[in-house]
Design a protein around this motif. Sequence first.
Motif, mmCIF file in Angstrom:
data_model
loop_
_atom_site.group_PDB
_atom_site.id
_atom_site.type_symbol
_atom_site.label_atom_id
_atom_site.label_comp_id
_atom_site.label_asym_id
_atom_site.label_seq_id
_atom_site.Cartn_x
_atom_site.Cartn_y
_atom_site.Cartn_z
ATOM 1 N N VAL A 118 14.140 34.322 33.886
ATOM 2 C CA VAL A 118 13.400 34.506 35.135
ATOM 3 C C VAL A 118 12.914 35.959 35.201
ATOM 4 N N PRO A 119 11.598 36.182 35.291
ATOM 5 C CA PRO A 119 11.075 37.555 35.343
ATOM 6 C C PRO A 119 11.258 38.186 36.717
ATOM 7 N N SER A 120 11.126 39.497 36.771
ATOM 8 C CA SER A 120 11.146 40.212 38.049
ATOM 9 C C SER A 120 9.788 40.890 38.225
ATOM 10 N N TYR A 121 9.618 41.568 39.330
ATOM 11 C CA TYR A 121 8.378 42.270 39.624
ATOM 12 C C TYR A 121 8.058 43.325 38.572
ATOM 13 N N VAL A 122 9.059 43.962 37.983
ATOM 14 C CA VAL A 122 8.823 45.033 37.019
ATOM 15 C C VAL A 122 8.897 44.571 35.563
ATOM 16 N N SER A 123 9.078 43.273 35.325
ATOM 17 C CA SER A 123 9.117 42.773 33.948
ATOM 18 C C SER A 123 7.772 43.026 33.282
ATOM 19 N N ASP A 124 7.808 43.627 32.088
ATOM 20 C CA ASP A 124 6.571 43.952 31.379
ATOM 21 C C ASP A 124 5.768 42.711 31.010
ATOM 22 N N ASP A 125 6.431 41.714 30.457
ATOM 23 C CA ASP A 125 5.759 40.503 30.008
ATOM 24 C C ASP A 125 6.456 39.312 30.647
ATOM 25 N N VAL A 126 5.853 38.736 31.682
ATOM 26 C CA VAL A 126 6.507 37.650 32.406
ATOM 27 C C VAL A 126 6.597 36.366 31.591
ATOM 28 N N PHE A 131 14.673 39.192 28.756
ATOM 29 C CA PHE A 131 14.379 40.494 29.339
ATOM 30 C C PHE A 131 15.512 41.454 29.050
ATOM 31 N N GLU A 132 15.145 42.674 28.699
ATOM 32 C CA GLU A 132 16.135 43.720 28.508
ATOM 33 C C GLU A 132 16.521 44.246 29.885
ATOM 34 N N LEU A 133 17.799 44.422 30.097
ATOM 35 C CA LEU A 133 18.272 44.887 31.397
ATOM 36 C C LEU A 133 18.263 46.411 31.424
ATOM 37 N N THR A 134 17.066 46.962 31.578
ATOM 38 C CA THR A 134 16.933 48.413 31.725
ATOM 39 C C THR A 134 17.389 48.788 33.127
ATOM 40 N N ASP A 135 17.594 50.072 33.371
ATOM 41 C CA ASP A 135 17.966 50.497 34.717
ATOM 42 C C ASP A 135 16.883 50.133 35.728
ATOM 43 N N THR A 136 15.610 50.243 35.336
ATOM 44 C CA THR A 136 14.507 49.886 36.237
ATOM 45 C C THR A 136 14.544 48.399 36.557
ATOM 46 N N ASN A 166 22.265 42.638 25.439
ATOM 47 C CA ASN A 166 23.102 41.889 24.496
ATOM 48 C C ASN A 166 24.516 41.638 25.011
ATOM 49 N N ARG A 167 24.754 41.819 26.293
ATOM 50 C CA ARG A 167 26.103 41.582 26.811
ATOM 51 C C ARG A 167 26.184 40.351 27.699
ATOM 52 N N ILE A 168 25.072 39.816 28.118
ATOM 53 C CA ILE A 168 25.101 38.702 29.065
ATOM 54 C C ILE A 168 25.827 37.497 28.470
ATOM 55 N N GLU A 169 25.499 37.127 27.262
ATOM 56 C CA GLU A 169 26.154 35.960 26.645
ATOM 57 C C GLU A 169 27.653 36.177 26.523
ATOM 58 N N SER A 170 28.089 37.343 26.018
ATOM 59 C CA SER A 170 29.515 37.575 25.814
ATOM 60 C C SER A 170 30.268 37.688 27.130
ATOM 61 N N SER A 171 29.686 38.291 28.150
ATOM 62 C CA SER A 171 30.344 38.417 29.461
ATOM 63 C C SER A 171 30.509 37.058 30.101
ATOM 64 N N GLU A 172 29.529 36.195 29.968
ATOM 65 C CA GLU A 172 29.629 34.869 30.541
ATOM 66 C C GLU A 172 30.746 34.079 29.855
ATOM 67 N N ARG A 173 30.899 34.246 28.547
ATOM 68 C CA ARG A 173 31.986 33.554 27.824
ATOM 69 C C ARG A 173 33.337 34.085 28.279
#
Length: 176
Positions: A118-126, A131-136, A166-173
């Motif tokens: 799911v993109p956000s308002y600041v996602s470069d390519d919707v 999406f990379e979870l940058t601070d922005t 790269n942490r979303i998958e491992s954190s969810e597990r």
Amino acid sequence: MHFIINGNRVEFDFDPRTSLLDLLREECHLFGAKKGCNQGACGACTVLANGIRINSCLALAVQYQDCEITTVEGLGSPGELHPLQAAFVEHDGFQCGYCTPGQICSAVGMAQELKCGVPSYVSDDVTAAGFELTDTELRERMSGNLCRCGAYNGIVDAIQDTYGTNRIESSEREAT
């Protein structure tokens, strides 16, 4: 009416005009979700409904009959915190703590949104697959949750530590 709240099937008889927040606080005695603005502007009441973050102050409880509702109390326990709860403690992601349950539930829901693309308002390519979870990106996605104390740096650090690139998958597990 039937609900599944924090994994427990419960039944209540209540006024159909009752908000989900009031049901959770007054009938279930789950006080994590807070009544901040009661207008959906602050995010202190954020909970997960079937894994999707919602402002429970704006939701009528009847809309969520037979849905799985998860509050901050359902994410972990004192002996075994959810990875994000532990990160909030480690990174001092709170001061007064009033907004913390909503911040945590919102971040868990945000991680699911990222996982689903799911993109956000600041996602470069919707149209991107992920999406990379940058601070922005993180700050934009969490912008519906306010902290009057200004503990945003600790909040961002805790979320990045748990769900960063790269942490979303491992954190969810780890959480299951």
